[in-house]
Motif scaffolding. Sequence first.
Motif, PDB file in Angstrom:
ATOM      1  N   UNK A 179       0.988  -0.704  -0.117  1.00  0.00           N
ATOM      2  CA  UNK A 179       0.325  -0.456   0.213  1.00  0.00           C
ATOM      3  C   UNK A 179       1.163   1.273  -0.196  1.00  0.00           C
ATOM      4  N   UNK A 180       1.467   1.318   0.595  1.00  0.00           N
ATOM      5  CA  UNK A 180       2.984   2.694   0.975  1.00  0.00           C
ATOM      6  C   UNK A 180       3.386   2.616  -1.101  1.00  0.00           C
ATOM      7  N   UNK A 181       3.634   1.701  -1.755  1.00  0.00           N
ATOM      8  CA  UNK A 181       3.600   1.942  -3.298  1.00  0.00           C
ATOM      9  C   UNK A 181       2.682   2.513  -3.616  1.00  0.00           C
ATOM     10  N   UNK A 182       1.011   1.886  -4.052  1.00  0.00           N
ATOM     11  CA  UNK A 182       0.237   2.826  -4.370  1.00  0.00           C
ATOM     12  C   UNK A 182       0.354   4.156  -3.998  1.00  0.00           C
ATOM     13  N   UNK A 183       0.107   4.061  -2.464  1.00  0.00           N
ATOM     14  CA  UNK A 183      -0.123   5.135  -1.907  1.00  0.00           C
ATOM     15  C   UNK A 183       1.004   6.523  -2.947  1.00  0.00           C
ATOM     16  N   UNK A 184       1.929   5.761  -3.206  1.00  0.00           N
ATOM     17  CA  UNK A 184       3.199   7.214  -3.877  1.00  0.00           C
ATOM     18  C   UNK A 184       2.324   6.920  -4.616  1.00  0.00           C
ATOM     19  N   UNK A 185       2.331   5.874  -5.863  1.00  0.00           N
ATOM     20  CA  UNK A 185       1.588   5.867  -7.151  1.00  0.00           C
ATOM     21  C   UNK A 185       0.509   6.249  -7.098  1.00  0.00           C
ATOM     22  N   UNK A 186      -0.892   6.924  -6.695  1.00  0.00           N
ATOM     23  CA  UNK A 186      -1.492   7.763  -6.480  1.00  0.00           C
ATOM     24  C   UNK A 186      -1.292   9.152  -6.385  1.00  0.00           C
ATOM     25  N   UNK A 187      -0.588   9.562  -6.026  1.00  0.00           N
ATOM     26  CA  UNK A 187       0.185  10.700  -5.592  1.00  0.00           C
ATOM     27  C   UNK A 187       0.599  11.463  -6.878  1.00  0.00           C
ATOM     28  N   UNK A 188       1.744  10.884  -7.587  1.00  0.00           N
ATOM     29  CA  UNK A 188       2.507  10.857  -8.632  1.00  0.00           C
ATOM     30  C   UNK A 188       1.335  10.571  -9.895  1.00  0.00           C
ATOM     31  N   UNK A 189       0.185  10.156 -10.059  1.00  0.00           N
ATOM     32  CA  UNK A 189      -1.548  10.203 -10.768  1.00  0.00           C
ATOM     33  C   UNK A 189      -1.505  11.655 -10.754  1.00  0.00           C
ATOM     34  N   UNK A 190      -2.232  12.408  -9.360  1.00  0.00           N
ATOM     35  CA  UNK A 190      -2.377  13.372  -9.447  1.00  0.00           C
ATOM     36  C   UNK A 190      -1.993  14.448  -9.743  1.00  0.00           C
ATOM     37  N   UNK A 191      -0.724  13.955  -9.750  1.00  0.00           N
ATOM     38  CA  UNK A 191       0.219  14.819 -10.254  1.00  0.00           C
ATOM     39  C   UNK A 191       0.920  15.306 -11.670  1.00  0.00           C
ATOM     40  N   UNK A 192       0.206  14.492 -12.324  1.00  0.00           N
ATOM     41  CA  UNK A 192       0.071  13.984 -13.848  1.00  0.00           C
ATOM     42  C   UNK A 192       1.037  13.417 -14.012  1.00  0.00           C
ATOM     43  N   UNK A 193       2.314  12.651 -13.579  1.00  0.00           N
ATOM     44  CA  UNK A 193       3.420  11.886 -14.298  1.00  0.00           C
ATOM     45  C   UNK A 193       3.170  10.652 -13.990  1.00  0.00           C
ATOM     46  N   UNK A 194       2.309  10.348 -15.148  1.00  0.00           N
ATOM     47  CA  UNK A 194       0.950   9.005 -15.112  1.00  0.00           C
ATOM     48  C   UNK A 194       2.474   7.527 -15.561  1.00  0.00           C
ATOM     49  N   UNK A 195       3.809   7.845 -16.334  1.00  0.00           N
ATOM     50  CA  UNK A 195       4.809   6.837 -16.370  1.00  0.00           C
ATOM     51  C   UNK A 195       5.097   6.107 -14.998  1.00  0.00           C
ATOM     52  N   UNK A 196       5.422   7.364 -13.889  1.00  0.00           N
ATOM     53  CA  UNK A 196       6.153   7.439 -12.627  1.00  0.00           C
ATOM     54  C   UNK A 196       5.914   6.444 -11.807  1.00  0.00           C
ATOM     55  N   UNK A 197       3.786   6.635 -12.515  1.00  0.00           N
ATOM     56  CA  UNK A 197       2.806   5.888 -11.294  1.00  0.00           C
ATOM     57  C   UNK A 197       2.809   5.067 -11.495  1.00  0.00           C
ATOM     58  N   UNK A 198       2.640   4.250 -12.815  1.00  0.00           N
ATOM     59  CA  UNK A 198       2.903   2.947 -13.750  1.00  0.00           C
ATOM     60  C   UNK A 198       3.444   2.362 -13.037  1.00  0.00           C
ATOM     61  N   UNK A 199       4.944   3.061 -12.799  1.00  0.00           N
ATOM     62  CA  UNK A 199       6.299   2.055 -12.459  1.00  0.00           C
ATOM     63  C   UNK A 199       6.172   1.973 -10.861  1.00  0.00           C
TER      64      UNK A 199
END
Length: 139
Positions: free
Chosen positions: A44-64
């Motif tokens: 869940x820590x990784x998913x939270x980081x992914x969600x924060x990156x997704x909100x900040x329009x960093x879609x590729x990094x979020x997928x990572x």
Amino acid sequence: MKLAFKILIISIIDVFIIWLWFYYVDPDPSISIVLMIILPTVFFINLIVAGILWINQKRKLSQLFIINSVLTVVIANYLWPKAIKRHQNKIYDTYSFNYNDKSYQISIYKKESTFMITKSENPGSFWGFQDGTAQYKKD
């Protein structure tokens, strides 16, 4: 940078961080139930980081980080038994030998400098017949 290379780099960092964490915790087998807390937390820590990156329009990094959430759980699940084995090797020494069709095992508990010798005549059955204090010498 390609996505696979980024995943590799983050996985290497994960291995390093998780191993440092397990090294610091120095788990013994009795606390293995804590994996039911560790693995979902890491996921869940990784998913939270992914969600924060997704909100900040960093879609590729979020997928990572979404991919990494699964990889991190696999890595932690792989490293946990290694950490337990490291802990056991740090506090126990075990020696085995056979004599007259019987198996003997000497187990030394390093923390208290005690030992126990067990004997087995049949596979799966053994009993302790000698215990005491171990004294270490140079050789």
